[in-house]
Write a protein that holds these residues in place. Structure first.
Motif, PDB file in Angstrom:
ATOM      1  N   PHE A  15       0.789  -0.620   0.249  1.00 52.61           N
ATOM      2  CA  PHE A  15       0.301   0.067  -0.200  1.00 52.61           C
ATOM      3  C   PHE A  15       0.894   0.780  -0.161  1.00 52.61           C
ATOM      4  O   PHE A  15       0.433   2.255  -0.516  1.00 52.61           O
ATOM      5  CB  PHE A  15      -1.366  -0.038   1.187  1.00 52.61           C
ATOM      6  N   LEU A  16       1.946   1.227   0.712  1.00 49.40           N
ATOM      7  CA  LEU A  16       2.597   2.363   0.593  1.00 49.40           C
ATOM      8  C   LEU A  16       3.580   2.802  -0.809  1.00 49.40           C
ATOM      9  O   LEU A  16       3.431   3.983  -1.147  1.00 49.40           O
ATOM     10  CB  LEU A  16       3.991   2.164   2.271  1.00 49.40           C
ATOM     11  N   ALA A  17       4.139   1.759  -1.240  1.00 45.54           N
ATOM     12  CA  ALA A  17       4.708   1.900  -2.499  1.00 45.54           C
ATOM     13  C   ALA A  17       3.800   2.002  -3.638  1.00 45.54           C
ATOM     14  O   ALA A  17       4.033   2.818  -4.099  1.00 45.54           O
ATOM     15  CB  ALA A  17       5.374  -0.043  -2.184  1.00 45.54           C
ATOM     16  N   THR A  18       2.692   1.856  -3.208  1.00 45.83           N
ATOM     17  CA  THR A  18       1.972   2.065  -4.515  1.00 45.83           C
ATOM     18  C   THR A  18       1.442   3.894  -4.266  1.00 45.83           C
ATOM     19  O   THR A  18       1.416   4.574  -5.253  1.00 45.83           O
ATOM     20  CB  THR A  18       0.445   2.059  -3.746  1.00 45.83           C
ATOM     21  N   VAL A  19       1.305   4.030  -2.816  1.00 39.40           N
ATOM     22  CA  VAL A  19       0.907   5.274  -2.248  1.00 39.40           C
ATOM     23  C   VAL A  19       2.171   6.759  -3.010  1.00 39.40           C
ATOM     24  O   VAL A  19       2.490   7.934  -3.602  1.00 39.40           O
ATOM     25  CB  VAL A  19       0.827   5.758  -1.350  1.00 39.40           C
ATOM     26  N   ALA A  20       3.272   5.970  -2.791  1.00 41.04           N
ATOM     27  CA  ALA A  20       4.586   6.252  -2.958  1.00 41.04           C
ATOM     28  C   ALA A  20       4.777   6.525  -4.588  1.00 41.04           C
ATOM     29  O   ALA A  20       5.887   7.017  -4.991  1.00 41.04           O
ATOM     30  CB  ALA A  20       5.422   6.092  -2.969  1.00 41.04           C
ATOM     31  N   GLY A  21       3.995   6.148  -5.265  1.00 36.51           N
ATOM     32  CA  GLY A  21       4.149   5.613  -7.210  1.00 36.51           C
ATOM     33  C   GLY A  21       4.581   4.674  -7.831  1.00 36.51           C
ATOM     34  O   GLY A  21       5.570   5.015  -8.403  1.00 36.51           O
ATOM     35  N   CYS A  22       5.212   3.660  -6.235  1.00 38.43           N
ATOM     36  CA  CYS A  22       5.621   3.161  -7.258  1.00 38.43           C
ATOM     37  C   CYS A  22       4.508   2.012  -8.325  1.00 38.43           C
ATOM     38  O   CYS A  22       3.664   2.146  -8.410  1.00 38.43           O
ATOM     39  CB  CYS A  22       6.057   1.616  -6.218  1.00 38.43           C
ATOM     40  N   SER A  23       5.397   0.955  -9.155  1.00 38.83           N
ATOM     41  CA  SER A  23       4.577   0.698 -10.090  1.00 38.83           C
ATOM     42  C   SER A  23       3.679  -0.431  -9.419  1.00 38.83           C
ATOM     43  O   SER A  23       4.380  -0.880  -7.845  1.00 38.83           O
ATOM     44  CB  SER A  23       5.242   0.089 -12.132  1.00 38.83           C
ATOM     45  N   ARG A  24       2.741  -1.160 -10.087  1.00 37.45           N
ATOM     46  CA  ARG A  24       1.954  -2.710  -9.861  1.00 37.45           C
ATOM     47  C   ARG A  24       3.094  -3.761  -9.245  1.00 37.45           C
ATOM     48  O   ARG A  24       2.598  -3.678  -8.175  1.00 37.45           O
ATOM     49  CB  ARG A  24       0.675  -2.975 -10.378  1.00 37.45           C
TER      50      ARG A  24
END
Length: 306
Positions: A15-24
């Motif tokens: 979740f944090l990685a997604t919020v930070a803009g990381c790819s899926r």
């Protein structure tokens, strides 16, 4: 809470990685790294077989096994201080510069040295396994080109979150080891009735697993509804277990846990190849739903009779 440790860390970091803009794909990978690190503190269980050999004159039973394992369990490996050192050392090892590698080795050795000085060679040996496991996961993450910052964050969340999950099922960990400071003195009781407490913890564990599945399916753009089959309602029949098995508590949970987990077979269903690649997700989700329905049904039956 064994499974919940890893899946909870996976869901949080993904979740944090997604919020930070990381790819899926990157979010899933970082979640996996965090999940793997969340299992690392429990490598201290390797002491149990050794301890059992030393106590071979006794009958090997679950009580003896866990009593032996708990000699070192939830000690140094469950310390947030030691966990932070390991996370930093693994991150430093991720940097190819000589200075960083030297610092990383210093961190690894300091963990083992602390264990040896505070609790002796047995604990130091357990910490060698602890460090080696963390380093192996870090090396895998490095080969997957995980950035140093994200590797540190994922490792830290996995290692530090683990002991807090144990607060509901076992004795509190030695959170600030090697410092002689007691952060938590006793297990957190979710309900004064020991059986209701066990059911609440079990449902909390199931909720954590569902959270990880939701995180993964959303990242993969898969609909959970398409994976869930109506046969999962068969789990409701587990309500009858309230008349069959002894009333479970944290201390007498194995029969309840293993019998209710057997409901996962519902996920297999009729298909000829339930574990074929295109059916694995369906099998897992439907089986987990059956177990969840069974737990809720048992809790309702217990509450009604109570």
């Amino acid at each position: 809470m064994f499974v919940g440790h890893g899946l909870g860390a996976f869901a949080l970091v993904a979740f944090l990685a997604t919020v930070a803009g990381c790819s899926r794909e990157r979010a899933i990978q970082l979640g996996i790294v965090a999940g793997l690190f969340a299992f690392v503190p429990d490598v201290d269980i390797v002491y149990a077989p050794i301890g059992l050999l030393a106590r071979s004159v006794q009958t090997v039973s679950p009580d003896v096994f866990w009593g032996t394992a708990n000699t070192v369990h939830r000690g140094a490996t469950h310390s947030i201080v030691i966990g932070a050192i390991l996370a930093a050392a693994v991150a430093a090892w991720n940097i190819p510069a000589r200075v960083s590698r030297i610092a990383a080795v210093g961190g690894f050795l300091s963990i083992i040295a602390i264990g040896a000085v505070v609790d002796g060679l047995v604990n130091a040996g357990v910490l060698v396994v602890y460090v080696a496991t963390g380093l192996a996961i870090g090396e895998w993450a490095r080969r997957k080109r995980s950035s140093t910052g994200w590797l540190f964050g994922a490792a830290l969340i996995g290692l530090v979150s683990h002991p807090f999950g144990d607060l509901f099922t076992g004795g509190p960990a030695d959170f600030l080891y090697p410092f002689d400071i007691v952060l938590v003195t006793s297990r957190i009781a979710l309900h004064p009735d020991p059986t209701v407490h066990l059911l609440a913890v079990f449902l909390l564990e199931l909720g954590t697993i569902w959270l990880a599945i939701v995180a993964y399916t959303r990242l993969q753009r898969i609909s959970i509804r398409r994976l869930l089959r109506p046969r999962a309602v068969a789990g409701s029949g587990y309500a009858a277990a309230v008349f069959v098995i002894p009333t479970p508590t944290i201390h007498t949970a194995p029969l309840f846990v293993f019998s209710i987990l057997a409901l996962a077979i519902v996920g297999v269903g009729i298909p000829a190849h339930p574990f074929a690649r295109h059916r694995r997700s369906e099998t897992l989700v439907t089986g987990l739903a059956a177990v969840t329905v069974g737990a809720i049904a048992y809790a309702a039956a217990y509450g009604t009779l109570g």
